[in-house]
Design an enzyme around this catalytic site. Sequence first.
Site, PDB file in Angstrom:
ATOM      1  N   HIS A  57      -4.490   6.138 -10.721  1.00 15.01           N
ATOM      2  CA  HIS A  57      -5.453   4.821 -10.023  1.00 15.01           C
ATOM      3  C   HIS A  57      -4.791   3.660 -10.608  1.00 15.01           C
ATOM      4  O   HIS A  57      -4.173   3.035 -11.038  1.00 15.01           O
ATOM      5  CB  HIS A  57      -6.696   5.416 -10.651  1.00 15.01           C
ATOM      6  N   GLU A 113      -8.641  -1.282  -9.555  1.00 14.38           N
ATOM      7  CA  GLU A 113     -10.043  -0.885  -9.017  1.00 14.38           C
ATOM      8  C   GLU A 113     -10.620  -1.927  -9.937  1.00 14.38           C
ATOM      9  O   GLU A 113     -11.542  -2.904  -9.423  1.00 14.38           O
ATOM     10  CB  GLU A 113     -10.262   0.768  -9.912  1.00 14.38           C
TER      11      GLU A 113
HETATM   12  N1  ADE Z   1     -12.175   8.631 -14.107  1.00 14.24           N
HETATM   13  C1  ADE Z   1     -13.247   9.743 -13.577  1.00 14.24           C
HETATM   14  N2  ADE Z   1     -13.510   8.322 -12.663  1.00 14.24           N
HETATM   15  C2  ADE Z   1     -12.093   7.335 -12.852  1.00 14.24           C
HETATM   16  C3  ADE Z   1     -12.484   6.290 -11.834  1.00 14.24           C
HETATM   17  N3  ADE Z   1     -13.064   5.665 -11.038  1.00 14.24           N
HETATM   18  N4  ADE Z   1     -11.409   5.641 -12.857  1.00 14.24           N
HETATM   19  C4  ADE Z   1     -10.843   5.756 -13.424  1.00 14.24           C
HETATM   20  N5  ADE Z   1     -10.494   7.223 -14.796  1.00 14.24           N
HETATM   21  C5  ADE Z   1     -11.389   7.286 -13.841  1.00 14.24           C
HETATM   22 ZN    ZN Z   2     -10.796   8.445  -9.578  1.00 14.47          ZN
END
Ligand code: ADE
Ligand code: ZN
Length: 332
Positions: free
Chosen positions: A188, A191
């Site tokens: 990730h 975001e």
């Molecule tokens: N864990 C579950 N959903 C998430 C997200 N959108 N961003 C980061 N960690 C997560």
């Molecule tokens: Zn996620």
Amino acid sequence: MQMPAVELHVHLEGTLEPELILALAERNRVVLPYADMDDLRSRYSFTGLQSFLDLYYANMAVLRTAEDFYDLTTAYLVRAREAGVRHAEVFLDIQAHTGRGIRAAEVLDGVKAALATSRDHGLTTGLIVTFLRHLPGAEALAALQELLALDAPLLGVGLCSTELTSHASEFAPAFDLARDHGLHTVAHAGEEGPAQNVWDVLDILHAERVDHGVRAMEDPVLVRRLAGERVPLTVCPLSNVRLRVVDTLADHPLRRMLEAGLVVTVNSDDPAYFGGYVDENLRQVAEVLSLGPDELLTLARNGVEAAFVDGARRAELDAEVTTWHQRLVAQG
Ligand code: ADE
Ligand code: ZN
């Protein structure tokens, strides 16, 4: 007509529906701080990632036995197939369970047994263990070492949770060990965190895919690199709205990302929390961003390209996508 989808960004724990939370609480005699279903549902309004994560981790208290993890995973398989998913690579936040005293082997027993029935549900699956970024990198490494000792059937490793409190470099030893064992890597980034975090997971963790990555759009040099190297971005539109990464779906950069030549895919992230599985994500972006059959075809093909599958499975998925698109166009 329903698109044959590849889902590459879904947290198993994020598929824990409120009904199952209450049923498991009763089965395991876990006392939750909610008066009833209405009270629980009233908490599904988030001000950002952290406010969601607080509820998401708290609700995991009801997951205690292998049977619970089996039921959770099976419920996802059923719902995913209804949503048109033909192949899914599911995330498991193992440290969120071991950290509250559930043995990794207990969690794995349930998840593994359910995933073994994937084909009976009409899809193929792979398991990606996601390290929690709010915990120290050394704990990620220890978690992976334990899973390897247990011979866990892993497809890859990932990184999730808040982007704001640590640097990607903390997790390099865990990612290096994963690669040494032939595992795939995703992370990730971009975001809630800035475009720099995307550079970091590419350059330091050598992530093969970026989960979310929407804020890469703030950096044109990064966009050129992602497009040039065909690094897939697993975008989750309804999640981005609910976690306030964008104000509304109409403001979502998905169309601009496609136009920039990025290998974007559409996914559900935590569908039990964000108002829809992958079919609903696709339906709403197609409607709000006016995506036509060609753009939907690109999204479907991107999913197949980005999946960690062998050549034979990729050819099967590609064939399904082609047939679906031909029918869609013929239908007008
Ligand atoms: N864990 C579950 N959903 C998430 C997200 N959108 N961003 C980061 N960690 C997560
Ligand atoms: Zn996620």
